[in-house]
Scaffold this active site. Structure first.
Site, PDB file in Angstrom:
ATOM      1  NE  ARG A 278      -4.315  -1.349   0.131  1.00  0.00           N
ATOM      2  CZ  ARG A 278      -4.427  -2.431  -0.648  1.00  0.00           C
ATOM      3  NH1 ARG A 278      -3.470  -2.752  -1.484  1.00  0.00           N
ATOM      4  NH2 ARG A 278      -5.517  -3.175  -0.608  1.00  0.00           N
TER       5      ARG A 278
ATOM      6  CG  ASP B  23       1.558  -2.742  -8.324  1.00  0.00           C
ATOM      7  OD1 ASP B  23       1.490  -2.423  -9.530  1.00  0.00           O
ATOM      8  OD2 ASP B  23       0.666  -3.394  -7.741  1.00  0.00           O
TER       9      ASP B  23
ATOM     10  CD  GLU C 291      -2.947   3.030  -5.389  1.00  0.00           C
ATOM     11  OE1 GLU C 291      -1.757   2.715  -5.213  1.00  0.00           O
ATOM     12  OE2 GLU C 291      -3.854   2.189  -5.527  1.00  0.00           O
TER      13      GLU C 291
ATOM     14  CG  HIS D 200      -3.032  -1.173  -6.965  1.00  0.00           C
ATOM     15  ND1 HIS D 200      -3.279  -0.417  -5.846  1.00  0.00           N
ATOM     16  CD2 HIS D 200      -3.161  -2.460  -6.571  1.00  0.00           C
ATOM     17  CE1 HIS D 200      -3.548  -1.218  -4.819  1.00  0.00           C
ATOM     18  NE2 HIS D 200      -3.484  -2.461  -5.243  1.00  0.00           N
TER      19      HIS D 200
HETATM   20  P1  NAD Z   1      -1.732 -11.168   5.252  1.00  0.00           P
HETATM   21  O1  NAD Z   1      -2.744 -10.650   6.217  1.00  0.00           O
HETATM   22  O2  NAD Z   1      -1.759 -12.612   4.885  1.00  0.00           O
HETATM   23  O3  NAD Z   1      -0.259 -10.825   5.777  1.00  0.00           O
HETATM   24  C1  NAD Z   1       0.094  -9.607   6.351  1.00  0.00           C
HETATM   25  C2  NAD Z   1       1.244  -9.853   7.306  1.00  0.00           C
HETATM   26  O4  NAD Z   1       1.658  -8.586   7.835  1.00  0.00           O
HETATM   27  C3  NAD Z   1       0.869 -10.731   8.497  1.00  0.00           C
HETATM   28  O5  NAD Z   1       1.812 -11.769   8.678  1.00  0.00           O
HETATM   29  C4  NAD Z   1       0.885  -9.772   9.685  1.00  0.00           C
HETATM   30  O6  NAD Z   1       1.280 -10.395  10.905  1.00  0.00           O
HETATM   31  C5  NAD Z   1       1.898  -8.752   9.212  1.00  0.00           C
HETATM   32  N1  NAD Z   1       1.783  -7.488   9.938  1.00  0.00           N
HETATM   33  C6  NAD Z   1       0.680  -6.895  10.426  1.00  0.00           C
HETATM   34  N2  NAD Z   1       1.000  -5.735  11.033  1.00  0.00           N
HETATM   35  C7  NAD Z   1       2.336  -5.625  10.915  1.00  0.00           C
HETATM   36  C8  NAD Z   1       3.268  -4.645  11.373  1.00  0.00           C
HETATM   37  N3  NAD Z   1       2.862  -3.572  12.075  1.00  0.00           N
HETATM   38  N4  NAD Z   1       4.566  -4.833  11.065  1.00  0.00           N
HETATM   39  C9  NAD Z   1       4.981  -5.939  10.388  1.00  0.00           C
HETATM   40  N5  NAD Z   1       4.147  -6.886   9.951  1.00  0.00           N
HETATM   41  C10 NAD Z   1       2.847  -6.726  10.214  1.00  0.00           C
HETATM   42  O7  NAD Z   1      -1.887 -10.238   3.961  1.00  0.00           O
HETATM   43  P2  NAD Z   1      -1.409 -10.576   2.467  1.00  0.00           P
HETATM   44  O8  NAD Z   1      -2.503 -11.261   1.744  1.00  0.00           O
HETATM   45  O9  NAD Z   1      -0.066 -11.173   2.493  1.00  0.00           O
HETATM   46  O10 NAD Z   1      -1.351  -9.094   1.850  1.00  0.00           O
HETATM   47  C11 NAD Z   1      -0.404  -8.149   2.316  1.00  0.00           C
HETATM   48  C12 NAD Z   1      -0.758  -6.788   1.748  1.00  0.00           C
HETATM   49  O11 NAD Z   1      -0.568  -6.806   0.338  1.00  0.00           O
HETATM   50  C13 NAD Z   1      -2.241  -6.395   1.914  1.00  0.00           C
HETATM   51  O12 NAD Z   1      -2.480  -5.791   3.168  1.00  0.00           O
HETATM   52  C14 NAD Z   1      -2.457  -5.430   0.788  1.00  0.00           C
HETATM   53  O13 NAD Z   1      -2.235  -4.136   1.259  1.00  0.00           O
HETATM   54  C15 NAD Z   1      -1.363  -5.778  -0.228  1.00  0.00           C
HETATM   55  N6  NAD Z   1      -1.898  -6.245  -1.523  1.00  0.00           N
HETATM   56  C16 NAD Z   1      -1.529  -5.597  -2.654  1.00  0.00           C
HETATM   57  C17 NAD Z   1      -1.996  -6.024  -3.894  1.00  0.00           C
HETATM   58  C18 NAD Z   1      -1.597  -5.352  -5.186  1.00  0.00           C
HETATM   59  O14 NAD Z   1      -2.220  -5.604  -6.236  1.00  0.00           O
HETATM   60  N7  NAD Z   1      -0.584  -4.508  -5.213  1.00  0.00           N
HETATM   61  C19 NAD Z   1      -2.861  -7.111  -3.956  1.00  0.00           C
HETATM   62  C20 NAD Z   1      -3.197  -7.774  -2.764  1.00  0.00           C
HETATM   63  C21 NAD Z   1      -2.718  -7.337  -1.534  1.00  0.00           C
END
Ligand code: NAD
Length: 328
Positions: free
Chosen positions: A233, A257, A262, A294
């Protein structure tokens, strides 16, 4: 159920219609949902939103008064929804928790490889008959130290891919994964990660704790020439601090990305428009910055999963089943 689907592009309609098969009454709208556009959804029981819709408390309150019963996100992140307001008004928020962690992790790797080996520049050079190699040199990824922030679904896939390259993977997560430890990922504190990693990739959610996690202080700790990749994000990175770090060569490469501002730019064709965002214009001017709009999620598999899960989430709600994908 009558659902107002915001921020829709032609491909969203194709995949949602294919998954829906007439179950729900989807009405597609191109604009984002926000304080100015909320009235489009007057009289709809459901709204279906994406990453750049702003589902603020005010928007939820106004739509609740007009009969809103459910908010369905077509994404995993939910930083753009006022969850406490939704809860207060008894409106469930459902999401698509996992549609393809591989899609996003693989895109992060694509950014690394492109920035490193400059294939985007080589492609253009060769098309113009320029077969020279100067300034295209890259580095071996093998043997490098890669720092991963957030080892959830996407971060874990990313760690495994980078292990396959023969890198040393270190990570920071509030809740470290035992499985990752067994697979050879070393958990460290954030400062150690900033000081040690040569490539840093962000895979944690955006929330109050992680807002501007990558700020001037973090960039100061890094080695000269660090590569930063953000497919998570935009708000995780203080963009102005990143620009300073690029100018001072602390950041040697930046691949993003996602971008803090954005919503005014991404998913739109602005090629014949004057871009008023001077920050992104400055970022675009660096030869070592690569921006994609994105698109990390954008694979056929992921689009199918997003559409099917969204249709099922709405069906579960209508038939008063438990909502396995409810947030909060
Ligand atoms: P997820 O919930 O499976 O994993 C997130 C991880 O971050 C978890 O292990 C959690 O413990 C950790 N976390 C939470 N707070 C934290 C902190 N303060 N410091 C460090 N780690 C912390 O989520 P995911 O499915 O792996 O997705 C991760 C992120 O990817 C989403 O939140 C979303 O913002 C982003 N995303 C982007 C796209 C894209 O197209 N660019 C698509 C999907 C998701």
């Amino acid at each position: 159920m009558k659902v107002a689907v915001f921020s829709t592009q032609s491909y969203d309609r194709v995949y949602l219609d294919a998954a829906n098969q007439g179950q729900h009454e989807f009405h597609y709208f191109e604009p984002h949902l926000n304080e100015e556009t909320w009235a489009i959804a007057k009289g709809y029981e459901g709204i279906c939103v994406f990453v750049n819709d702003r589902v603020t408390g005010d928007v939820i309150e106004k739509l609740h008064a007009e009969g809103l019963r459910i908010i369905a996100l077509r994404c995993a992140g939910f930083n753009n929804v006022d969850l406490s307001k939704a809860k207060e008004l008894g409106i469930p928020v459902v999401r698509v928790p996992a549609y393809s962690p591989h899609a996003v992790a693989e895109h992060a790797v694509a950014l690394i490889l492109t920035l490193n080996r400059k294939t985007h520049k080589a492609y253009n050079r060769v098309r113009e008959g320029n077969f020279a190699l100067n300034r295209l040199e890259g580095f071996d990824i093998y043997g490098k130290t890669v720092g991963v922030i957030g080892t959830g679904k996407i971060g874990q896939v990313f760690c495994r891919i980078m292990k396959g390259f023969g890198t040393k993977v270190i990570a920071y997560d509030k809740y470290p994964s035992e499985e990752m430890k067994v697979e050879g990922v070393t958990y460290v504190d954030l400062s150690t990660l900033f000081q040690t990693a040569e490539i840093i990739s962000l895979h944690c959610p955006l929330n109050e704790e992680t807002y501007h996690l990558l700020n001037a202080e973090a960039f100061d700790m890094m080695q000269m020439g660090t590569m930063l990749i953000n497919t998570s994000r935009g708000g995780l990175v203080d963009t102005h601090a990143a620009i300073q770090a690029l100018k001072h060569k602390k950041l040697g490469y930046l691949g993003i990305d996602v971008y803090e501002q954005e919503e005014k730019l991404f998913f739109k064709d602005l090629s014949e428009t004057i871009i008023n965002d001077d920050t992104i214009a400055r970022l675009m001017s660096f030869p070592n910055v690569l921006i994609t709009a994105h698109q990390a999620f954008f694979t056929q598999h992921a689009l199918r999963q997003i559409a099917e899960t969204t249709v099922n989430n709405l069906a579960d709600f209508e038939s008063e089943k438990l909502l396995p994908n409810a947030v909060g």
